[in-house]
Each structure stands twice: as C-alpha cells, then as structure tokens.
Write an enzyme that holds these catalytic residues in place. Structure first.
Site, PDB file in Angstrom:
ATOM      1  N   MET A  27      54.342  53.103  32.418  1.00 21.95           N
ATOM      2  CA  MET A  27      54.379  51.793  31.748  1.00 21.95           C
ATOM      3  C   MET A  27      55.332  50.859  32.486  1.00 21.95           C
ATOM      4  O   MET A  27      55.789  49.849  31.928  1.00 21.95           O
ATOM      5  CB  MET A  27      54.795  51.957  30.291  1.00 21.95           C
ATOM      6  CG  MET A  27      53.771  52.770  29.492  1.00 21.95           C
ATOM      7  SD  MET A  27      53.699  52.359  27.753  1.00 21.95           S
ATOM      8  CE  MET A  27      55.333  52.780  27.231  1.00 21.95           C
ATOM      9  N   GLY A  28      55.675  51.195  33.725  1.00 22.21           N
ATOM     10  CA  GLY A  28      56.529  50.316  34.524  1.00 22.21           C
ATOM     11  C   GLY A  28      57.999  50.462  34.203  1.00 22.21           C
ATOM     12  O   GLY A  28      58.413  51.443  33.589  1.00 22.21           O
ATOM     13  N   LEU A  30      60.184  51.038  36.438  1.00 23.58           N
ATOM     14  CA  LEU A  30      60.289  52.341  37.107  1.00 23.58           C
ATOM     15  C   LEU A  30      61.747  52.727  37.374  1.00 23.58           C
ATOM     16  O   LEU A  30      62.565  51.896  37.748  1.00 23.58           O
ATOM     17  CB  LEU A  30      59.509  52.309  38.427  1.00 23.58           C
ATOM     18  CG  LEU A  30      58.016  51.994  38.301  1.00 23.58           C
ATOM     19  CD1 LEU A  30      57.353  52.025  39.672  1.00 23.58           C
ATOM     20  CD2 LEU A  30      57.314  52.960  37.353  1.00 23.58           C
ATOM     21  N   HIS A  34      60.505  58.336  37.076  1.00 20.57           N
ATOM     22  CA  HIS A  34      59.162  58.032  37.590  1.00 20.57           C
ATOM     23  C   HIS A  34      59.083  58.369  39.085  1.00 20.57           C
ATOM     24  O   HIS A  34      58.079  58.913  39.554  1.00 20.57           O
ATOM     25  CB  HIS A  34      58.847  56.534  37.434  1.00 20.57           C
ATOM     26  CG  HIS A  34      58.856  56.045  36.018  1.00 20.57           C
ATOM     27  ND1 HIS A  34      59.769  55.138  35.546  1.00 20.57           N
ATOM     28  CD2 HIS A  34      58.034  56.325  34.971  1.00 20.57           C
ATOM     29  CE1 HIS A  34      59.531  54.871  34.278  1.00 20.57           C
ATOM     30  NE2 HIS A  34      58.483  55.580  33.899  1.00 20.57           N
ATOM     31  N   LYS A 144      57.745  66.325  31.537  1.00 17.67           N
ATOM     32  CA  LYS A 144      57.994  67.212  30.391  1.00 17.67           C
ATOM     33  C   LYS A 144      58.848  66.504  29.340  1.00 17.67           C
ATOM     34  O   LYS A 144      58.942  66.954  28.214  1.00 17.67           O
ATOM     35  CB  LYS A 144      58.739  68.462  30.862  1.00 17.67           C
ATOM     36  CG  LYS A 144      57.887  69.469  31.600  1.00 17.67           C
ATOM     37  CD  LYS A 144      58.756  70.671  31.931  1.00 17.67           C
ATOM     38  CE  LYS A 144      57.972  71.841  32.442  1.00 17.67           C
ATOM     39  NZ  LYS A 144      58.860  73.005  32.695  1.00 17.67           N
ATOM     40  N   LYS A 145      59.504  65.401  29.760  1.00 15.28           N
ATOM     41  CA  LYS A 145      60.342  64.658  28.817  1.00 15.28           C
ATOM     42  C   LYS A 145      59.511  64.224  27.605  1.00 15.28           C
ATOM     43  O   LYS A 145      59.988  64.242  26.477  1.00 15.28           O
ATOM     44  CB  LYS A 145      60.939  63.435  29.503  1.00 15.28           C
ATOM     45  CG  LYS A 145      61.672  62.539  28.559  1.00 15.28           C
ATOM     46  CD  LYS A 145      62.546  61.563  29.300  1.00 15.28           C
ATOM     47  CE  LYS A 145      63.271  60.679  28.319  1.00 15.28           C
ATOM     48  NZ  LYS A 145      62.333  59.764  27.644  1.00 15.28           N
ATOM     49  N   ARG A 183      64.591  52.917  28.325  1.00 17.53           N
ATOM     50  CA  ARG A 183      65.278  52.325  27.169  1.00 17.53           C
ATOM     51  C   ARG A 183      66.800  52.494  27.238  1.00 17.53           C
ATOM     52  O   ARG A 183      67.512  51.879  26.443  1.00 17.53           O
ATOM     53  CB  ARG A 183      64.731  52.930  25.876  1.00 17.53           C
ATOM     54  CG  ARG A 183      63.280  52.492  25.606  1.00 17.53           C
ATOM     55  CD  ARG A 183      62.698  53.169  24.383  1.00 17.53           C
ATOM     56  NE  ARG A 183      61.430  52.578  23.998  1.00 17.53           N
ATOM     57  CZ  ARG A 183      60.261  53.229  24.009  1.00 17.53           C
ATOM     58  NH1 ARG A 183      60.219  54.483  24.401  1.00 17.53           N
ATOM     59  NH2 ARG A 183      59.155  52.618  23.635  1.00 17.53           N
TER      60      ARG A 183
HETATM   61  P1  AMP Z   1      56.512  55.944  30.859  1.00 16.40           P
HETATM   62  O1  AMP Z   1      56.545  54.846  31.874  1.00 16.40           O
HETATM   63  O2  AMP Z   1      57.704  55.988  29.973  1.00 16.40           O
HETATM   64  O3  AMP Z   1      55.193  56.009  30.126  1.00 16.40           O
HETATM   65  O4  AMP Z   1      56.587  57.297  31.705  1.00 16.40           O
HETATM   66  C1  AMP Z   1      55.638  57.596  32.711  1.00 16.40           C
HETATM   67  C2  AMP Z   1      55.756  59.045  33.074  1.00 16.40           C
HETATM   68  O5  AMP Z   1      57.083  59.322  33.557  1.00 16.40           O
HETATM   69  C3  AMP Z   1      55.533  59.977  31.860  1.00 16.40           C
HETATM   70  O6  AMP Z   1      54.746  61.082  32.271  1.00 16.40           O
HETATM   71  C4  AMP Z   1      56.934  60.396  31.492  1.00 16.40           C
HETATM   72  O7  AMP Z   1      56.996  61.658  30.848  1.00 16.40           O
HETATM   73  C5  AMP Z   1      57.600  60.436  32.859  1.00 16.40           C
HETATM   74  N1  AMP Z   1      59.064  60.315  32.737  1.00 16.40           N
HETATM   75  C6  AMP Z   1      59.752  59.401  32.008  1.00 16.40           C
HETATM   76  N2  AMP Z   1      61.075  59.632  32.111  1.00 16.40           N
HETATM   77  C7  AMP Z   1      61.226  60.715  32.910  1.00 16.40           C
HETATM   78  C8  AMP Z   1      62.349  61.457  33.399  1.00 16.40           C
HETATM   79  N3  AMP Z   1      63.587  61.126  33.058  1.00 16.40           N
HETATM   80  N4  AMP Z   1      62.120  62.528  34.203  1.00 16.40           N
HETATM   81  C9  AMP Z   1      60.849  62.873  34.547  1.00 16.40           C
HETATM   82  N5  AMP Z   1      59.742  62.213  34.131  1.00 16.40           N
HETATM   83  C10 AMP Z   1      59.927  61.152  33.320  1.00 16.40           C
END
Ligand code: AMP
Length: 272
Positions: A27-28, A30, A34, A144-145, A183
């Site tokens: 969702m950006g 980054l 990510h 896995k988060k 966040r």
């Molecule tokens: P999001 O942009 O929050 O939707 O996250 C995109 C991807 O990044 C998802 O598969 C999340 O689980 C992964 N992600 C988010 N934070 C972390 C992190 N701290 N470590 C590893 N992967 C992450």
C-alpha cells in the site's frame, strides 16, 4: 523501471514476459520491511513487479483510509534503487467496477483483525485476487507481520487453484525490536519508546515456552505484566489453521498482539 498506471497496459506487458516473475503487493509508504520483501523477490526471480494501491475496500468507515500515508515520489525512488522492473500504481476506478463479483473470506477472517472489521479481509482478498490475475507471478511475497492476512491469502490460493507460490517473509524490526510499520511515524517520542514493549512481551512468551510452560493464560498474564499500562486490544494464541488454542503446540502456534496508541493500532506476532 517502468511505471504502469493502467490495467490494460499491465496486461499487455505481462503477455510479453516469459521469464520468472516475482510480485510484491504493497500500500506504499515503503519502508525497510517492504524493501526486505523486494530484495528477496529480486534474488528468486528474473523480473520484479511491485504494486502500490491503497485499497479502499479493506478500510471500514471509521478507519484511516483518507489519512493513510502517501509517499509516491519517495516510493518510486526506493523502487528504482531496488531495481524493480515494473511499478504498478493503479487508480481506484481502474481496479473496481460497479456490481462486480465478490470474494467472501472464510470463517477465520472474523476473529482478530476481522473481529471489529467484518469486511476487512473480504476487501483484502478481493484486491489481491485481482492483482494475482493481472500479474500472474510465479512467486508472490507477503510479510509474516500480517499473519492472518498471509494465512487467508494462502488459503485463497489453495482453494481457487491460483498459480502463484506464496512466499512468507520474516518481520523486519527496528534495533529495539519494534516491527517496522508505515504507522510508526505517527507515534510520539514517548509512545515510540513504549512500543518496544510489544516485541519484548512476545520474546518473553518464547522464553516461557522454552521452559515447557504451554498454558496460554499463564503466558498471556506474563505478557500483560510487561506491557504495563499500554492499551492492549488483544493477545491471542492460534494454531496455523487460525483456530484459537489454550495450550501452545510447538511449531504450530502463532501469538498475535495488537496494542493501541490513541487511534494507531500496532500489530505484531511471533511464530512458535
Ligand atoms: P502494506 O503496505 O502494509 O500492505 O504491506 C505490504 C507487505 O509488506 C505485506 O505483505 C506486509 O506483511 C509486509 N510488511 C509490512 N511490514 C513489514 C515488516 N516490518 N517486515 C516484513 N514485511 C512487512
């Protein structure tokens, strides 16, 4: 790196690729978390697609859709530095249409993250299925988060015979253990300090389990002692089928926690 905005253009580019594709949906905004997914994808594939789409359907009315951080310019730079081949940034109108076919998430989507947001995972699966259809990657990378999301996406892939391999990636953390999240920037200095207790409580749970204490209520009490006065929304123990459990089963338990700082919800978990 090529930036793609339209689904038609994406489909046309995809038809021309016959080598191994890795896909990282985001969702950006980054961050290092990510980037760790992108790096893993880069190692295991020939061509990398990253998507940035803040999916309105996974936010409920009282959630932070409109204030979700947007950092398109720096996201593009990060993807360029990571040598991403294609960055897909679609408009909402090109992803969704009126009166479309809907995916319904299974029972495991109504607990934990779905408990107070019954449509959340329907929205997640709806958009991820569309992205899988568009990109048709050999390997798709998820953190896995977001353990419950990872479980439901893996289940959708199995149930619908989708031809992509789901690669589960470890959670990237700050030095003090806090799981990196878009966040985190909203935390005050004091809250940021307190937030490190979340991972501390999870590591403490692992230590207790290593001493052969498997009773989840005893472990949960110890975790709550560490979290002191923080606003814990939930601490739950589930097996890998996302059924709640009372006794820890080694190699088949995930401990999930959500702590709230004002309106900011911080998620974390540990796999036992
Ligand atoms: P999001 O942009 O929050 O939707 O996250 C995109 C991807 O990044 C998802 O598969 C999340 O689980 C992964 N992600 C988010 N934070 C972390 C992190 N701290 N470590 C590893 N992967 C992450």
């Amino acid at each position: 790196m090529q930036i793609i905005k339209s689904t038609k253009e994406l489909q046309s580019i995809r038809r021309g690729i016959s080598t191994k594709i890795g896909f990282v949906p985001t969702m950006g905004a980054l961050h290092e978390g990510h980037i760790s997914l992108i790096k893993k994808a880069k190692k295991q594939n020939d061509i990398i697609f990253v998507s940035i789409f803040i999916n309105p359907k996974q936010f409920s009315a009282n959630e932070d859709f409109s204030s979700y951080p947007k950092k398109e310019e720096s996201d593009i730079k990060i993807c360029e530095l990571c040598k991403v081949d294609y960055l897909f940034i679609p408009e909402i109108s090109s992803i969704y249409s009126q009166n479309e076919v809907l995916i319904k998430a299974p029972n495991q989507s109504y607990i934990l993250e779905g408990f107070s947001r019954p449509d959340h995972f329907n929205g997640v699966l709806q958009v991820v299925l569309k992205l899988f259809g568009l990109i048709q990657a050999h390997n798709s990378y998820f953190g896995k988060k977001d353990a419950q999301q990872l479980f439901l996406i893996q289940k959708m892939v199995n149930d619908f015979f989708i031809n992509t391999q789901i690669i589960a990636c470890e959670t990237l953390r700050q030095n003090d253990g806090l799981a990196i999240s878009s966040r985190n920037i909203y935390l005050s200095k004091e809250e940021r300090k307190e937030a490190s207790l979340i991972s501390k409580s999870l590591y403490c749970a692992l230590k207790i389990i290593s001493k052969n204490e498997f009773d989840t209520s005893i472990i949960k009490n110890e975790m709550i002692n560490i979290l002191k006065d923080l606003n814990v929304e939930y601490i739950e123990f589930v097996n890998k089928d996302f059924k709640e459990i009372k006794k820890v089963q080694l190699k088949n338990t995930i401990i999930l926690i959500v702590v709230k700082f004002k309106t900011i919800r911080l998620l974390d978990n540990i796999w036992v």
